[in-house]
Design a protein around this motif. Structure first.
Motif, PDB file in Angstrom:
ATOM      1  N   ALA A   1      -2.160  10.662   2.742  1.00 38.05           N
ATOM      2  CA  ALA A   1      -1.647   9.558   3.566  1.00 38.05           C
ATOM      3  C   ALA A   1      -2.423   9.438   4.872  1.00 38.05           C
ATOM      4  N   ARG A   2      -2.750  10.574   5.465  1.00 37.38           N
ATOM      5  CA  ARG A   2      -3.558  10.540   6.694  1.00 37.38           C
ATOM      6  C   ARG A   2      -4.967  10.043   6.394  1.00 37.38           C
ATOM      7  N   TRP A   3      -5.530  10.469   5.249  1.00 36.04           N
ATOM      8  CA  TRP A   3      -6.870  10.029   4.861  1.00 36.04           C
ATOM      9  C   TRP A   3      -6.906   8.518   4.644  1.00 36.04           C
ATOM     10  N   LEU A   4      -5.796   7.970   4.126  1.00 35.42           N
ATOM     11  CA  LEU A   4      -5.706   6.525   3.912  1.00 35.42           C
ATOM     12  C   LEU A   4      -5.298   5.769   5.176  1.00 35.42           C
ATOM     13  N   LYS A   5      -5.139   6.522   6.283  1.00 38.29           N
ATOM     14  CA  LYS A   5      -4.878   5.958   7.608  1.00 38.29           C
ATOM     15  C   LYS A   5      -3.538   5.211   7.692  1.00 38.29           C
ATOM     16  N   PHE A   6      -2.495   5.793   7.095  1.00 37.75           N
ATOM     17  CA  PHE A   6      -1.149   5.273   7.263  1.00 37.75           C
ATOM     18  C   PHE A   6      -0.612   5.692   8.631  1.00 37.75           C
TER      19      PHE A   6
ATOM     20  N   ARG B   1       0.837  -1.210   0.000  1.00 34.06           N
ATOM     21  CA  ARG B   1       0.000   0.000   0.000  1.00 34.06           C
ATOM     22  C   ARG B   1       0.868   1.254   0.000  1.00 34.06           C
ATOM     23  N   LEU B   2       1.946   1.215   0.777  1.00 33.60           N
ATOM     24  CA  LEU B   2       2.865   2.355   0.826  1.00 33.60           C
ATOM     25  C   LEU B   2       3.496   2.589  -0.543  1.00 33.60           C
ATOM     26  N   HIS B   3       3.977   1.516  -1.175  1.00 38.02           N
ATOM     27  CA  HIS B   3       4.671   1.651  -2.452  1.00 38.02           C
ATOM     28  C   HIS B   3       3.725   2.138  -3.553  1.00 38.02           C
ATOM     29  N   LEU B   4       2.513   1.603  -3.597  1.00 39.27           N
ATOM     30  CA  LEU B   4       1.559   2.031  -4.613  1.00 39.27           C
ATOM     31  C   LEU B   4       1.176   3.500  -4.432  1.00 39.27           C
ATOM     32  N   THR B   5       1.042   3.939  -3.191  1.00 37.55           N
ATOM     33  CA  THR B   5       0.699   5.341  -2.929  1.00 37.55           C
ATOM     34  C   THR B   5       1.796   6.271  -3.407  1.00 37.55           C
ATOM     35  N   ILE B   6       3.046   5.941  -3.103  1.00 40.34           N
ATOM     36  CA  ILE B   6       4.177   6.774  -3.526  1.00 40.34           C
ATOM     37  C   ILE B   6       4.296   6.784  -5.043  1.00 40.34           C
ATOM     38  N   LEU B   7       4.167   5.621  -5.683  1.00 43.71           N
ATOM     39  CA  LEU B   7       4.246   5.556  -7.139  1.00 43.71           C
ATOM     40  C   LEU B   7       3.117   6.337  -7.796  1.00 43.71           C
TER      41      LEU B   7
ATOM     42  N   ASP C   1       4.898   5.972   8.161  1.00 47.97           N
ATOM     43  CA  ASP C   1       4.585   5.814   6.740  1.00 47.97           C
ATOM     44  C   ASP C   1       4.251   7.159   6.100  1.00 47.97           C
ATOM     45  N   VAL C   2       3.545   8.016   6.836  1.00 46.50           N
ATOM     46  CA  VAL C   2       3.213   9.347   6.313  1.00 46.50           C
ATOM     47  C   VAL C   2       4.481  10.099   5.937  1.00 46.50           C
ATOM     48  N   LYS C   3       5.499  10.015   6.785  1.00 42.96           N
ATOM     49  CA  LYS C   3       6.762  10.705   6.506  1.00 42.96           C
ATOM     50  C   LYS C   3       7.436  10.113   5.276  1.00 42.96           C
ATOM     51  N   ALA C   4       7.428   8.797   5.135  1.00 35.48           N
ATOM     52  CA  ALA C   4       8.019   8.169   3.952  1.00 35.48           C
ATOM     53  C   ALA C   4       7.285   8.603   2.683  1.00 35.48           C
ATOM     54  N   ILE C   5       5.958   8.656   2.755  1.00 39.27           N
ATOM     55  CA  ILE C   5       5.166   9.084   1.596  1.00 39.27           C
ATOM     56  C   ILE C   5       5.456  10.535   1.249  1.00 39.27           C
ATOM     57  N   GLN C   6       5.582  11.383   2.264  1.00 41.67           N
ATOM     58  CA  GLN C   6       5.896  12.789   2.013  1.00 41.67           C
ATOM     59  C   GLN C   6       7.246  12.953   1.327  1.00 41.67           C
TER      60      GLN C   6
END
Length: 327
Positions: free
Chosen positions: A259-264, A78-84, A268-273
């Protein structure tokens, strides 16, 4: 007795005391570049030293992470798909939406703006800032590396769709990523029992800040030596800087909100940012040379060079603030 001079001095001291050390290093690197850019043989040796510093950084990351953390990073789809999605969907859509800017900057600079939205995320600085902010480093390494590997194919495809023209792919980028980033990480994992204590002290922090500073000096020097900065008017440069600040700020806000809306988790939020807002100059430049052949790349890569410097400074400030909040 307090005088106006002592009060002003205290304010200046407090201002510089609040600056993140990485921002100070980046600004210093830019100032040194203006006076003394790397040229000729020295530039080649410094570029090699920068690559070795980045390789050392990923060796230390590999030594710091336990195998369990590394496997967890691989499984976090989920993390990888969000970042991509941010890297290869949201960013390109923004680039296409900015097409009216060709009336302001001209078509060559607009194509440079569009191109910067199509390149992969950074690896080294994304992971470094995630580490400084104490986010999900394992997830950041996997996502950022995957972004670069996928980008070898996806970026030329996006260029063909949005900008037109023929595309030529080179396997060299796969080899560069494997040798410079993934191999040191694997070696660090293998030697972890011997060097994990060393990697967990201040060594990693010194190397990640030092390597980012070296990247800034090396890339900024290349632009100075090739005269890229003199090909546009000062107002156009200022406009590109303002645009980069607005774009990085918007993406930092959007990645955090989604990321917060997706409840990471907070990590994980920091990694996505830090992975979802970056664009890689180190990968973007060689890919531009491959995709566009022998064309003059000066104006095409200028927006990416400016965006690269802006994202480093803004993200270093944010990462430092996250670290201070946790302290």
């Amino acid at each position: 007795m307090t005088t106006p001079h002592t009060t002003a001095g205290a304010k200046v001291k407090n201002f510089f005391g609040r600056l993140d050390p990485l921002i100070v290093l980046i600004i210093s690197a830019v100032l040194v570049t203006i006076v003394l850019p790397a040229r000729g043989e020295f530039a080649e040796h410094f570029s090699l030293a920068t690559k070795l510093a980045i390789a050392l950084l990923f060796f230390l990351y590999g030594a710091r992470l336990s195998p369990q953390e590394a496997v967890a990073g691989l499984k976090h789809w989920r993390l990888h798909l969000t970042i991509l999605a941010f890297t290869y969907a949201i960013f390109p859509l923004i680039g296409v939406a900015l097409r009216p800017l060709h009336l302001v900057f001209g078509m060559p600079l607009y194509l440079g703006i569009l191109y910067l939205t199509l390149v992969p995320s950074t690896v080294q600085s994304s992971v470094a800032f995630t580490s400084i902010a104490r986010g999900n480093v394992a997830g950041a390494i996997v996502s950022a590396s995957a972004s670069n590997l996928i980008g070898v194919v996806l970026t030329p495809v996006l260029v063909m769709i949005t900008m037109g023209g023929s595309v030529t792919l080179s396997p060299r980028i796969f080899a560069d990523i494997a040798i410079q980033l993934l191999l040191p990480f694997v070696v660090g994992q293998l030697l972890r029992p011997l060097v994990k204590d060393f990697a967990k002290n201040k060594a990693t922090k010194l190397v990640d800040r030092g390597s980012i500073t070296m990247v800034v000096y090396s890339t900024f020097s290349a632009g100075m030596v090739e005269g890229i900065w003199g090909t546009v008017r000062p107002l156009e440069l200022l406009g590109l800087v303002v645009l980069a600040v607005l774009l990085v700020g918007f993406m930092l806000w959007l990645t955090r909100a989604v990321a917060r809306w997706l409840k990471f988790s907070d990590a994980d939020v920091k990694a996505i940012q830090f992975c979802g807002t970056k664009k890689s100059l180190a990968t973007g430049l060689p890919m531009a040379a491959v995709i566009f052949g022998g064309a003059n790349l000066g104006l095409l890569i200028l927006p990416l060079m400016i965006f690269h410097q802006v994202q480093l400074m803004m993200c270093s400030f944010l990462a430092g603030r996250y670290a201070k909040q946790l302290d």
